[in-house]
Enzyme design. Structure first.
Site, short mmCIF file in Angstrom:
data_model
loop_
_atom_site.label_atom_id
_atom_site.label_comp_id
_atom_site.label_asym_id
_atom_site.label_seq_id
_atom_site.Cartn_x
_atom_site.Cartn_y
_atom_site.Cartn_z
N CYS A 29 0.78 -1.19 -0.13
CA CYS A 29 0.11 -0.19 0.22
C CYS A 29 1.08 1.19 0.22
CB CYS A 29 -0.95 -0.08 1.18
SG CYS A 29 -0.19 0.17 2.76
N ARG A 30 0.21 2.47 0.09
CA ARG A 30 1.22 3.24 -0.04
C ARG A 30 2.04 3.83 1.22
NH1 ARG A 30 0.47 6.11 -4.45
NH2 ARG A 30 -1.71 6.21 -5.26
#
Length: 94
Positions: free
Chosen positions: A10-11
């Site tokens: 994920c980011r």
């Protein structure tokens, strides 16, 4: 079948990827997928190019267009059925 390397991203590498990892670990227990799973932030991808499967949020899919890995883009992290369906597709062809 050889054990596949799965990277969940994920980011930031904290919330979404950890929740997805927990869901995938439960699927491994249920289905017996031969996978080693790690999770990381998107910024950590450069150091982990040697993976077979990438599971990420749908908005990051384009970031992996040059990767040889099988990429699963998830819209809803609670949708375990979708993740299972995509992993079934991958292992049916592997």
């Amino acid at each position: 079948m050889n054990t596949k390397k799965c990277l969940i991203m994920c980011r930031t590498g904290m919330g979404s990827s950890m929740m997805l990892k927990i869901k995938v670990d439960k699927l491994i227990d249920k289905k017996g997928y031969p996978m080693d799973v790690t999770h990381d932030a998107f910024s950590g991808f450069a150091g982990q190019q040697n993976v077979d499967i990438i599971i990420t949020m749908e908005d990051l899919i384009d970031e992996f267009k040059d990767s040889s890995a099988y990429v699963i883009g998830v819209k809803d992290i609670t949708d375990t059925a979708y993740i299972e369906q995509e992993l079934d597709k991958y292992f049916a062809q592997a």
